[in-house]
Design a protein around this motif. Structure first.
Motif, PDB file in Angstrom:
ATOM      1  N   ARG A   1      -1.618  -3.015   2.680  1.00  0.00           N
ATOM      2  CA  ARG A   1      -2.481  -2.438   1.655  1.00  0.00           C
ATOM      3  C   ARG A   1      -3.858  -2.118   2.225  1.00  0.00           C
ATOM      4  O   ARG A   1      -4.255  -2.677   3.238  1.00  0.00           O
TER       5      ARG A   1
ATOM      6  N   VAL B   1      -0.116   2.484  -0.564  1.00  0.00           N
ATOM      7  CA  VAL B   1      -1.376   2.906   0.049  1.00  0.00           C
ATOM      8  C   VAL B   1      -1.834   4.261  -0.488  1.00  0.00           C
ATOM      9  O   VAL B   1      -1.056   5.217  -0.546  1.00  0.00           O
TER      10      VAL B   1
ATOM     11  N   ASP C   1       2.473  -0.895   1.285  1.00  0.00           N
ATOM     12  CA  ASP C   1       2.634  -1.269  -0.116  1.00  0.00           C
ATOM     13  C   ASP C   1       1.667  -0.511  -1.020  1.00  0.00           C
ATOM     14  O   ASP C   1       0.603  -0.994  -1.378  1.00  0.00           O
TER      15      ASP C   1
ATOM     16  N   LEU D   1      -6.542  -1.910   6.948  1.00  0.00           N
ATOM     17  CA  LEU D   1      -5.292  -2.280   6.296  1.00  0.00           C
ATOM     18  C   LEU D   1      -5.021  -3.764   6.502  1.00  0.00           C
ATOM     19  O   LEU D   1      -5.330  -4.323   7.566  1.00  0.00           O
TER      20      LEU D   1
ATOM     21  N   ARG E   1       4.762   3.890   0.135  1.00  0.00           N
ATOM     22  CA  ARG E   1       5.465   2.602   0.221  1.00  0.00           C
ATOM     23  C   ARG E   1       6.615   2.723   1.212  1.00  0.00           C
ATOM     24  O   ARG E   1       7.416   3.659   1.128  1.00  0.00           O
TER      25      ARG E   1
END
Length: 244
Positions: free
Chosen positions: A217, A22, A20, A213, A10
């Motif tokens: 995310r 990952v 966020d 992505l 993050r």
């Protein structure tokens, strides 16, 4: 070879969450492409891995946790990256650029002199990147694609085990792009490669696995065929017309 394992990564800037939570696992020897629209968090993720931005979560390369380490210590663990803008020393020759990257211990005043012998690592890198015949050319005179190859060579002579490449074929000709793909395939025989890319043709031709992505995310992940068939990718990233 060593793989990369990211968990719960993050990154936020003044309340804006760029990456966020990952999770990402890159197997040793993979050529992993990171794709996604502008603002998806691709470059920020790589910045976090290499220590350029603060992040929470976990980024492990082999037995080492990278988060919290300064940039130079992460580099010493075998992690190297390129940027969208080439960072070669244009006023020095190809050989001198590789010499500096290799840390051969030559003083600045000796860089203008022609060396009598070439270190094995530098010689091997010259052959790998296809610039052995241009070792005495000034880096500033190289074509755009060749500068990108030189920058990759500068990572190779540092014994980098994980290469993180940010849009390596941007601005290249078709021939240079194909040669770069072949170079990445050769490099991955002994290293792990992660590529941020917008060129879908290049991705289709040379990616082994792909992570998409979106909004910081992971949207989709898998082989090229699996990602192309994912309706979420077609809708969010490449439009409803698909990725064919």
């Amino acid at each position: 070879m060593t793989g990369l394992e990211i968990r719960g990564l993050r990154v936020s800037f003044d309340g804006f969450v760029a990456v966020d939570g990952v999770d990402l696992t890159v197997a040793p020897g993979d050529i992993r492409f990171l794709i996604g629209p502008n603002g998806a968090g691709k470059t920020t993720l790589v910045d976090a891995v290499t220590g350029l931005v603060k992040a929470t979560g976990s980024v492990r390369f082999g037995d080492h946790e990278l988060l919290g380490r300064p940039v130079h210590r992460i580099a010493r663990l075998g992690v190297g990256r390129t940027f969208q803008t080439s960072s070669v020393f244009e006023g020095l020759t190809v050989l001198q650029n590789l010499d500096i990257a290799a840390g051969a211990g030559r003083g600045a005043w000796t860089m203008a002199r022609r060396r009598r012998t070439v270190p094995v690592a530098v010689s091997e890198a010259l052959e790998t990147i296809g610039l052995a015949g241009r070792q005495d050319a000034l880096a500033g005179t190289l074509a755009h694609g060749h500068k990108q190859w030189l920058e990759i060579g500068m990572l190779l002579v540092q014994n980098v085990d994980l290469l993180l490449l940010d849009e390596p074929v941007a601005g290249m000709s078709h021939e240079e792009r194909d040669a770069t793909g072949a170079l990445l395939a050769a490099i991955s025989a002994a290293r792990t490669v992660v590529v941020i890319e917008h060129d879908m043709d290049f991705m289709r031709s040379f990616a082994r696995t792909v992570t998409v992505l979106h909004a910081g995310r992971v949207l989709s992940e898998g082989t090229v065929a699996q990602v192309q068939a994912d309706p979420r990718v077609q809708e969010v990233y490449l439009g409803t017309g698909g990725v064919a």
